[in-house]
Design an enzyme around this catalytic site. Structure first.
Site, mmCIF file in Angstrom:
data_model
loop_
_atom_site.group_PDB
_atom_site.id
_atom_site.type_symbol
_atom_site.label_atom_id
_atom_site.label_comp_id
_atom_site.label_asym_id
_atom_site.label_seq_id
_atom_site.Cartn_x
_atom_site.Cartn_y
_atom_site.Cartn_z
ATOM 1 N N MET A 1 -8.108 8.687 8.668
ATOM 2 C CA MET A 1 -8.684 8.937 7.339
ATOM 3 C C MET A 1 -9.819 9.964 7.412
ATOM 4 O O MET A 1 -10.828 9.836 6.721
ATOM 5 C CB MET A 1 -9.206 7.631 6.717
ATOM 6 N N ASP B 1 0.832 -1.199 0.000
ATOM 7 C CA ASP B 1 0.000 0.000 0.000
ATOM 8 C C ASP B 1 0.864 1.246 0.000
ATOM 9 O O ASP B 1 2.038 1.209 0.364
ATOM 10 C CB ASP B 1 -0.901 0.023 1.250
ATOM 11 N N LYS C 1 -4.136 2.473 -2.666
ATOM 12 C CA LYS C 1 -5.290 3.333 -2.950
ATOM 13 C C LYS C 1 -4.987 4.734 -2.442
ATOM 14 O O LYS C 1 -4.293 4.909 -1.451
ATOM 15 C CB LYS C 1 -6.548 2.792 -2.268
#
Length: 261
Positions: free
Chosen positions: A171, A38, A60
């Protein structure tokens, strides 16, 4: 002769600093044939950590998912069925908002041997890097980790506002305005201190402080960007105290230098 089936190891890479990898994680990378990693995992030194592995970027980014989760799971299974020992290197801990449980299920359902190596979660490590303990005697005896990827419901906001302790949001930069406004609307005191720590654990780490009532405007003025961890609660004052002490020491040193002492 039956072809060898490889393995999948879900590895928590910590908040991004390679020195926060566990010994078990380093060993798994060193022996890996394939690494799917990641963007928040410690990937800049992967060529050294996994010298014999094929490295595949499946990271992502906010609003940009070039490789779907289903495709990541398919790749894990396909490479393992081809005989490879595969490492799935994830930021933080695989089971803290990392979809590690889904990848574990995919491997088990496909009959692929799979194990999990926990990682240092950014929910604790990033506040610590900024001098913020998520718990502190006499200040906070609990902390709640929340995903800010999607807006929180009124019920969730009311629960958080009334629970006390420390709130850690991962996030959550894009939803910071609605989170801060929602907590205030649900009765959280406007002078509760908060911090947004960007790129925690890296050389570019930056912390922005504000009271909850001014958190949105302060973050916007500072140009806060992901990746970042938001901390809300009285423990933030521990970092503010540390900064004040540091400034006092620096000012004292300057004064002493100027006086010729």
């Amino acid at each position: 002769m039956t072809a060898r089936v490889g393995t999948v190891t879900l590895v928590g890479g910590g908040p991004g600093d390679p020195e926060l990898l566990t010994i078990a994680a380093a060993r798994a990378l060193a022996s890996a044939d394939v690494v799917l990693y990641d963007r928040l995992a410690p990937h800049e030194t992967l060529a050294e950590l996994a010298p014999r592995a094929e490295l595949i970027d499946v990271g992502k980014r906010p609003g940009h998912h070039p490789i779907a989760q289903e495709e990541i799971e398919r790749l894990l299974v396909a490479h393992a069925r081809g005989g490879a020992d595969v490492v799935r290197l994830k930021g933080g801990d695989p089971f803290v908002f990392g979809r590690g449980g889904e990848e574990l299920d995919a491997c088990r359902n496909a009959g692929v041997p799979v194990r999990v190596i926990p990682g240092v979660t950014s929910a604790i490590a990033v506040p610590a890097a900024a001098g913020i303990p998520v718990t502190h005697r006499g200040v906070s005896r609990l902390f709640t980790v929340v995903s800010g990827h999607a807006p929180l419901s009124p019920a969730e906001l009311e629960h958080l506002a009334g629970l006390g302790g420390t709130i850690v949001v991962l996030m959550g930069v894009s939803n910071l305005p609605s989170i801060s406004a929602g907590l205030l609307r649900c009765g959280m005191a406007p002078d509760v201190p908060a911090a947004v720590i960007e790129r925690g654990g890296s050389a570019a780490q930056r912390t922005t402080f504000a009271d909850l009532s001014r958190l949105r405007e302060t973050a916007e003025r500072a140009g806060v960007r992901s990746p970042a961890v938001i901390v809300i609660g009285e423990v933030v004052r521990r970092a503010l105290l540390g900064e004040a002490e540091a400034r006092a020491v620096l000012a004292d040193a300057v004064l002493r230098s100027g006086s010729g002492v």
